[in-house]
Design a protein around this motif. Structure first.
Motif, mmCIF file in Angstrom:
data_model
loop_
_atom_site.group_PDB
_atom_site.id
_atom_site.type_symbol
_atom_site.label_atom_id
_atom_site.label_comp_id
_atom_site.label_asym_id
_atom_site.label_seq_id
_atom_site.Cartn_x
_atom_site.Cartn_y
_atom_site.Cartn_z
ATOM 1 N N ASN A 105 0.835 -1.196 0.000
ATOM 2 C CA ASN A 105 0.000 0.000 0.000
ATOM 3 C C ASN A 105 0.874 1.251 0.000
ATOM 4 N N ASN A 121 -2.364 -3.461 -2.005
ATOM 5 C CA ASN A 121 -2.244 -2.711 -3.267
ATOM 6 C C ASN A 121 -3.195 -1.515 -3.359
ATOM 7 N N ASN A 122 -3.365 -0.815 -2.255
ATOM 8 C CA ASN A 122 -4.201 0.385 -2.256
ATOM 9 C C ASN A 122 -3.337 1.640 -2.263
ATOM 10 N N ASN A 138 -9.004 -4.432 -1.730
ATOM 11 C CA ASN A 138 -7.727 -4.501 -2.444
ATOM 12 C C ASN A 138 -7.781 -3.660 -3.714
ATOM 13 N N GLY A 139 -6.656 -3.034 -4.045
ATOM 14 C CA GLY A 139 -6.551 -2.314 -5.306
ATOM 15 C C GLY A 139 -7.332 -1.019 -5.383
ATOM 16 N N CYS A 140 -7.668 -0.435 -4.249
ATOM 17 C CA CYS A 140 -8.468 0.801 -4.251
ATOM 18 C C CYS A 140 -7.571 2.034 -4.327
ATOM 19 N N SER A 141 -8.128 3.126 -4.852
ATOM 20 C CA SER A 141 -7.441 4.414 -4.904
ATOM 21 C C SER A 141 -8.366 5.478 -4.343
ATOM 22 N N GLU A 156 -13.238 -4.187 -4.479
ATOM 23 C CA GLU A 156 -11.904 -4.230 -5.077
ATOM 24 C C GLU A 156 -11.815 -3.307 -6.284
ATOM 25 N N ASN A 157 -10.634 -2.678 -6.406
ATOM 26 C CA ASN A 157 -10.312 -1.763 -7.509
ATOM 27 C C ASN A 157 -11.216 -0.529 -7.542
ATOM 28 N N GLU A 172 -7.538 -2.084 -13.622
ATOM 29 C CA GLU A 172 -6.314 -2.629 -13.058
ATOM 30 C C GLU A 172 -6.075 -2.038 -11.676
ATOM 31 N N ARG A 173 -5.253 -2.724 -10.918
ATOM 32 C CA ARG A 173 -4.878 -2.217 -9.609
ATOM 33 C C ARG A 173 -3.761 -1.181 -9.733
ATOM 34 N N ASN A 176 2.487 -1.288 -7.994
ATOM 35 C CA ASN A 176 3.147 -1.727 -6.779
ATOM 36 C C ASN A 176 4.237 -0.716 -6.393
#
Length: 218
Positions: A105, A121-122, A138-141, A156-157, A172-173, A176
């Motif tokens: 993250n 992966n945020n 997971n994968g949030c912005s 997610e995402n 996509e996430r 990294n």
């Protein structure tokens, strides 16, 4: 999102901070924490993380367990606090509330995260805010200056952006942060003092402090 158990030795440091909060820090292999970051309470950080100067990790309500590969930038805050209605009177014991942060993250400058459960992966962009009743998968912005405080679980995402705090699901996430870590881990020690290992070595890794529950996926 458990912290890795691969390394048998973790750095550990203890002190006493204000307000009677005992501070204990456990770091996995490769993790670097700048000496002028503010740490309070029981904190366990996994491997290959980087904590910038002036970042704050405050474990008031209970331990904060942080996974591998996280980057916490200047003035970012990770705070495990009591709800004002739950704050116990002085001297009264209370059940600890554990905060779990997953792996990979990025907490950008001035971001504040109080969520008790954050996946992998945020990205929390500059000056964003996430309240204690929000679960981040997971994968949030979370966009710059965006605030999320209602009781919710972000799918997610999920991307939250703009003045209207619009939402969409990304294809996509986020990237990294390992490239950022590699750069910082080489450059930052030349300009900043870093927290060092305690003379007393733990017989287990930072992960041994606690194992978070399985992060559900929907």
């Amino acid at each position: 999102m458990p912290i890795s158990r691969e390394h048998s030795t973790a750095s550990a440091a203890s002190s006493h901070s204000g307000a009677g909060i005992r501070t204990t820090l456990r770091m996995g292999a490769g993790t670097q924490v700048c000496a002028d970051a503010e740490l309070k309470g029981e904190i366990a950080i996994g491997q290959k993380c980087f904590v910038h100067p002036k970042a704050r990790i405050i474990a008031e309500a209970g331990p904060i367990i942080i996974g591998d590969g996280n980057v916490i930038e200047e003035l970012a805050q990770i705070v495990n606090e009591f709800d004002p209605s739950e704050r116990p009177p002085t001297g009264v014991p209370v059940e600890k509330q554990v905060m779990y942060i997953g792996s990979n993250n990025t907490f950008e400058i001035g971001a504040t995260v109080k969520s008790k459960k954050v996946g992998d992966n945020n990205v929390f962009e500059c000056k964003s805010f996430v309240g204690r009743h929000v679960e981040v998968s997971n994968g949030c912005s979370i966009g710059s200056l965006c605030s999320v405080t209602c009781r919710d679980r972000l799918p997610e995402n999920c991307v939250i952006y703009g003045q209207e705090k619009l939402r969409r699901i990304a294809a996509e996430r986020p990237q990294n942060p390992n490239i950022m870590y590699e750069y910082l881990s080489h450059v930052a020690p030349k300009f900043h003092n870093m927290k060092r290992s305690s003379k007393t070595q733990s017989s287990s890794s930072a992960a041994a402090a606690a194992t978070p529950p399985h992060q559900s996926k929907h």
